[in-house]
Design an enzyme around this catalytic site. Sequence first.
Site, mmCIF file in Angstrom:
data_model
loop_
_atom_site.group_PDB
_atom_site.id
_atom_site.type_symbol
_atom_site.label_atom_id
_atom_site.label_comp_id
_atom_site.label_asym_id
_atom_site.label_seq_id
_atom_site.Cartn_x
_atom_site.Cartn_y
_atom_site.Cartn_z
ATOM 1 N N HIS A 1 0.860 -1.177 0.000
ATOM 2 C CA HIS A 1 0.000 0.000 0.000
ATOM 3 C C HIS A 1 0.899 1.229 0.000
ATOM 4 C CE1 HIS A 1 -3.023 2.918 1.206
ATOM 5 N NE2 HIS A 1 -3.958 1.987 1.104
ATOM 6 N N ARG B 1 -6.659 10.368 -0.231
ATOM 7 C CA ARG B 1 -6.459 10.809 -1.618
ATOM 8 C C ARG B 1 -7.790 10.915 -2.353
ATOM 9 N NH1 ARG B 1 -3.084 6.281 -3.450
ATOM 10 N NH2 ARG B 1 -3.358 5.400 -1.358
#
Length: 603
Positions: A235, A255
């Site tokens: 990740h 994000r």
Amino acid sequence: MPHATHTYDVLIIGAGGAGLRAAIEAAGAGVSVGLICKSLLGKAHTVMAEGGMAAAMGHNDDRDNWRVHFADTMRGGQYVNNWRMAEIHAKEAPDRVRELEAWGAVFDRTKDGRINQRNFGGHRYPRLAHVGDRTGLELIRALQDHTIYLGVTVHMEYTVVDVVLDQGRAAGVLAYDRQRGAFHVFAAKAIILATGGVGRAFRVTSNSWEGTGDGHALAYRAGAELIDMEFVQFHPTGMVWPPSVQGILVTEGVRGEGGILKNNQGRRFMFDDIPDNYKPQTASDAEEGWRYTQGDKAARRPPELLTRDHVARCINREVKAGRGSPHGGVYLDIAWIKEKLSNAEEHIKRKLPSMYHQFKQLADLDITKEAMEVGPTTHYIMGGIRVDADSQMSTIPGLFAAGECASGINGANRLGGNSLSDLIVFGKRAGEYAATWAREYGQPRVDPSALASIEKDALEPFDRGSHGENPYKVQEDLQATMQALVGIVRTESEMQQALERLVEYKERASRVGVSGHREYHAGWHTALDLRNLLTVSEAIALSAIERRESRGGHFREDYPDKVAEFGTVNVMVKQAGSSMQVSRVPITPLPDELKQVIEEQKS
């Protein structure tokens, strides 16, 4: 002492999203169900899936449907996915979300009262049903309530040592109670493995202490096949500072809500490297990317929302080039949205409450005012037990698998948010087909001599006592080796070094010793976990050496390009005597109607 014995029609190992959903389905079918969990009920790693559950409901963008979701999943997986699993997942995920809502899960809402959906990496449209950034926690809460309501028997704080077979068929398991150290026999007509991932094979991971590859290794030792073990997802955004919290997940939801990645020069570096196959769907500038995060249907997604494998490699590149943050990461900035929103601080706290508190409490940093330091963390393995797409049964009759320990749906890379819907879609199917199997077949025999052998091996560390190897040290060395030599960027020479060290670690693991009694004995637990960690580490390294190309979560510096030959196979490992055998398995070609779906979505 005589073993305590428990008998069920269906036995489920693991109480995360997949295990709980399987238990609900099997119990609803009228069979007796037992559920074993390594920790406490409700403490499963599923709670760390914060951003949302992917399902093409079309609530926030009516252009979304199962065809787009299917194509996104296949593209993200670089087309080595099990296409049938990807199809089932895309079609059934919306119903599984509505089902959770009916069982009491409280999702965020749109202005007109429907379940709200957010943007996430690799998804063309806003698709993640969510509860702020605590979706996994809400999902577990709803599932465990329903599981208890149905009367499923839960055995908390038990670890399964091995699966026992009867003439090649799954018959039961030997487990021990982690509190007292007493062995228990669980006999069952059908067994479902739902044990999660392998993150604890690496030094930096978002996985909790339970993620030691138990299901993968249990199935492997029973004779099942594992596929895609080379595909490990790092990740892109884990915490990097302070050291005590290194690796803890920073949700992709940051994000999705407009967070941007910058290097130490203040440059938004993700715009520098956009893969050709994603350029038509990626924003051309920062303004378009912002409009996308705010729901503008005419805008394309920002490059921070490209697939996780790509973003992780870009971050790795910036750090190696000396453009990283002071503690070896890059900067993730959500505070900048104050330039766009007058109520930015309130907005961030409402949309990302867990992230706000996580950084405030663990790093003394206010994400509404400052950028976060983040870096790649071992998060998920796409590889796992090879299962039938429809039933989730492994190559061992009566042994099923679902969730992260099963493999197929994700191919070379998992899209964010697909994990939670994967758990629920295939957990449901595993429970359904396991219950059917249990009704059709009689109770197998659990061989006492097999149980005695397993128990003897499990107790050997006590025979060696304090004169044996330290299990914690062996685990630490293993994690350091996997992190350094089989990590984000790989080469054959380094992976061959890793295999040589794994031989050494196996030898050391066979000599580990612990002293004292069996109650609450963390050292003994670690000694038993080592066998599983060594198995999955060898499977990862051997599979990564065999795949001589770069694809998805697997990047070879010595083979940096995709190779067409490897786009038609999965790499498989299975037990062959005392060694691990590696081979290539042809992928069943896509049917014409699904080829057409993919072609439709390429523009």
